[in-house]
Design a protein around this motif. Structure first.
Motif, PDB file in Angstrom:
ATOM      1  N   GLU A   1       0.847  -1.198   0.000  1.00  0.00           N
ATOM      2  CA  GLU A   1       0.000   0.000   0.000  1.00  0.00           C
ATOM      3  C   GLU A   1       0.882   1.248   0.000  1.00  0.00           C
ATOM      4  N   PRO A   2       0.406   2.353  -0.567  1.00  0.00           N
ATOM      5  CA  PRO A   2       1.193   3.591  -0.515  1.00  0.00           C
ATOM      6  C   PRO A   2       1.410   4.022   0.941  1.00  0.00           C
ATOM      7  N   PRO A   3       2.595   4.490   1.274  1.00  0.00           N
ATOM      8  CA  PRO A   3       2.865   4.914   2.647  1.00  0.00           C
ATOM      9  C   PRO A   3       2.168   6.228   2.986  1.00  0.00           C
ATOM     10  N   ALA A   4       1.901   6.405   4.269  1.00  0.00           N
ATOM     11  CA  ALA A   4       1.242   7.630   4.735  1.00  0.00           C
ATOM     12  C   ALA A   4       2.250   8.721   5.090  1.00  0.00           C
ATOM     13  N   PHE A   5       3.550   8.415   5.037  1.00  0.00           N
ATOM     14  CA  PHE A   5       4.533   9.417   5.449  1.00  0.00           C
ATOM     15  C   PHE A   5       4.589  10.590   4.476  1.00  0.00           C
ATOM     16  N   MET A   6       5.092  11.728   4.997  1.00  0.00           N
ATOM     17  CA  MET A   6       5.250  12.922   4.160  1.00  0.00           C
ATOM     18  C   MET A   6       6.427  12.730   3.223  1.00  0.00           C
ATOM     19  N   ARG A   7       6.373  13.418   2.085  1.00  0.00           N
ATOM     20  CA  ARG A   7       7.425  13.333   1.092  1.00  0.00           C
ATOM     21  C   ARG A   7       8.006  14.735   0.879  1.00  0.00           C
ATOM     22  N   HIS A   8       9.294  14.886   1.136  1.00  0.00           N
ATOM     23  CA  HIS A   8       9.960  16.174   1.022  1.00  0.00           C
ATOM     24  C   HIS A   8      10.577  16.287  -0.365  1.00  0.00           C
ATOM     25  N   ASP A   9      10.354  17.356  -1.049  1.00  0.00           N
ATOM     26  CA  ASP A   9      10.933  17.647  -2.365  1.00  0.00           C
ATOM     27  C   ASP A   9       9.785  17.792  -3.356  1.00  0.00           C
ATOM     28  N   GLU A  10       9.625  19.003  -3.847  1.00  0.00           N
ATOM     29  CA  GLU A  10       8.499  19.292  -4.746  1.00  0.00           C
ATOM     30  C   GLU A  10       8.595  18.558  -6.078  1.00  0.00           C
ATOM     31  N   VAL A  11       9.769  18.079  -6.448  1.00  0.00           N
ATOM     32  CA  VAL A  11       9.935  17.339  -7.703  1.00  0.00           C
ATOM     33  C   VAL A  11       9.968  15.834  -7.424  1.00  0.00           C
ATOM     34  N   ASN A  12      10.949  15.397  -6.654  1.00  0.00           N
ATOM     35  CA  ASN A  12      11.132  13.969  -6.392  1.00  0.00           C
ATOM     36  C   ASN A  12      10.159  13.418  -5.353  1.00  0.00           C
ATOM     37  N   GLY A  13       9.472  14.294  -4.652  1.00  0.00           N
ATOM     38  CA  GLY A  13       8.541  13.845  -3.615  1.00  0.00           C
ATOM     39  C   GLY A  13       7.235  13.276  -4.136  1.00  0.00           C
ATOM     40  N   ARG A  14       6.969  13.427  -5.402  1.00  0.00           N
ATOM     41  CA  ARG A  14       5.718  12.913  -5.982  1.00  0.00           C
ATOM     42  C   ARG A  14       5.897  11.449  -6.386  1.00  0.00           C
ATOM     43  N   ARG A  15       6.043  10.612  -5.384  1.00  0.00           N
ATOM     44  CA  ARG A  15       6.302   9.194  -5.605  1.00  0.00           C
ATOM     45  C   ARG A  15       5.620   8.369  -4.521  1.00  0.00           C
ATOM     46  N   PHE A  16       5.615   7.075  -4.685  1.00  0.00           N
ATOM     47  CA  PHE A  16       5.041   6.134  -3.713  1.00  0.00           C
ATOM     48  C   PHE A  16       3.564   6.416  -3.482  1.00  0.00           C
ATOM     49  N   ALA A  17       2.827   6.766  -4.527  1.00  0.00           N
ATOM     50  CA  ALA A  17       1.416   7.137  -4.377  1.00  0.00           C
ATOM     51  C   ALA A  17       0.452   6.042  -4.807  1.00  0.00           C
ATOM     52  N   GLN A  18       0.951   4.983  -5.440  1.00  0.00           N
ATOM     53  CA  GLN A  18       0.077   3.925  -5.937  1.00  0.00           C
ATOM     54  C   GLN A  18       0.406   2.601  -5.257  1.00  0.00           C
ATOM     55  N   PRO A  19      -0.602   1.779  -5.005  1.00  0.00           N
ATOM     56  CA  PRO A  19      -0.307   0.434  -4.498  1.00  0.00           C
ATOM     57  C   PRO A  19       0.375  -0.391  -5.594  1.00  0.00           C
ATOM     58  N   VAL A  20       1.144  -1.373  -5.186  1.00  0.00           N
ATOM     59  CA  VAL A  20       1.767  -2.269  -6.156  1.00  0.00           C
ATOM     60  C   VAL A  20       1.523  -3.715  -5.746  1.00  0.00           C
ATOM     61  N   ASP A  21       1.447  -4.562  -6.753  1.00  0.00           N
ATOM     62  CA  ASP A  21       1.316  -5.999  -6.560  1.00  0.00           C
ATOM     63  C   ASP A  21       2.382  -6.683  -7.394  1.00  0.00           C
ATOM     64  N   VAL A  22       3.098  -7.609  -6.786  1.00  0.00           N
ATOM     65  CA  VAL A  22       4.094  -8.388  -7.515  1.00  0.00           C
ATOM     66  C   VAL A  22       3.870  -9.862  -7.220  1.00  0.00           C
ATOM     67  N   GLU A  23       4.325 -10.687  -8.122  1.00  0.00           N
ATOM     68  CA  GLU A  23       4.181 -12.136  -7.968  1.00  0.00           C
ATOM     69  C   GLU A  23       5.505 -12.799  -8.284  1.00  0.00           C
TER      70      GLU A  23
END
Length: 190
Positions: free
Chosen positions: A151-173
């Motif tokens: 699941e996407p983490p609830a923590f804050m992301r610092h950096d207006e450019v690189n901080g826009r990450r970890f926003a989607q859930p992922v599934d791997v097999e």
């Protein structure tokens, strides 16, 4: 040495200069060396893949004992009915550093097609490598498929450019994992 297979962070940012991004990647390189050692050399089974903003890895070993904080005391727990220890590592695909604070669940599909789980993988402090893990009670040795959901983490992301990450859930097999059940009944030092 910065790993050549790691995609770079966007250097166009006011929050981190090139040296700082390089230092983050060096942290990730050290973590990745420990991860590769655990998953590819020490564990009975292990591997990794990239998914979205993450590198997701696993290692499977014999069930093992651990300390748990109970009130103000650390109490040792042997694996009891557990007969496999499933470890999941989630790293930042851009710099290789461990991603903390995640909700990671895993499901094992047995040789008979029966699903075990999903079970939440807890954060484990390890002297070499942070990871998400738990002991499992599996009914048989054999070839399993491991499904991991992050699941996407609830923590804050610092950096207006690189901080826009970890926003989607992922599934791997991870198919075709040979698991031989067992326990590592280690008692804590006296």
């Amino acid at each position: 040495m910065v790993r050549p297979d790691t995609p770079p962070m966007n250097p166009d940012t006011s929050e981190a200069d090139a040296r700082q991004l390089r230092l983050a990647r060096l942290q990730g390189d050290a973590y990745r060396a420990a991860l590769d050692h655990m998953a590819l050399e020490v564990a009975e089974a292990g591997g990794h893949t990239t998914a979205g903003d993450y590198l997701v890895a696993y290692a499977i070993e014999e069930a093992e004992g651990m300390y748990h904080l109970e009130g103000a005391d650390l109490v040792w727990h042997n694996p009891d009915a557990g007969n496999a220890h499933v470890e999941v590592v989630v790293c930042d695909a851009a710099d290789g550093r461990f991603v903390p604070g995640l909700d990671v669940t895993a499901t094992l599909v047995g040789p008979d097609g029966h699903e075990h789980g999903p079970h939440r993988q807890e954060l484990v402090w390890h002297p070499m490598l942070y990871h998400y893990a738990r002991n499992w009670d599996l009914p048989a040795d054999g070839t399993y498929t491991l499904r991991v959901h992050v699941e996407p983490p609830a923590f804050m992301r610092h950096d207006e450019v690189n901080g826009r990450r970890f926003a989607q859930p992922v599934d791997v097999e991870f198919p075709g994992i040979e698991i031989e059940r067992g326990q590592e009944p280690v008692e804590p030092p006296s």
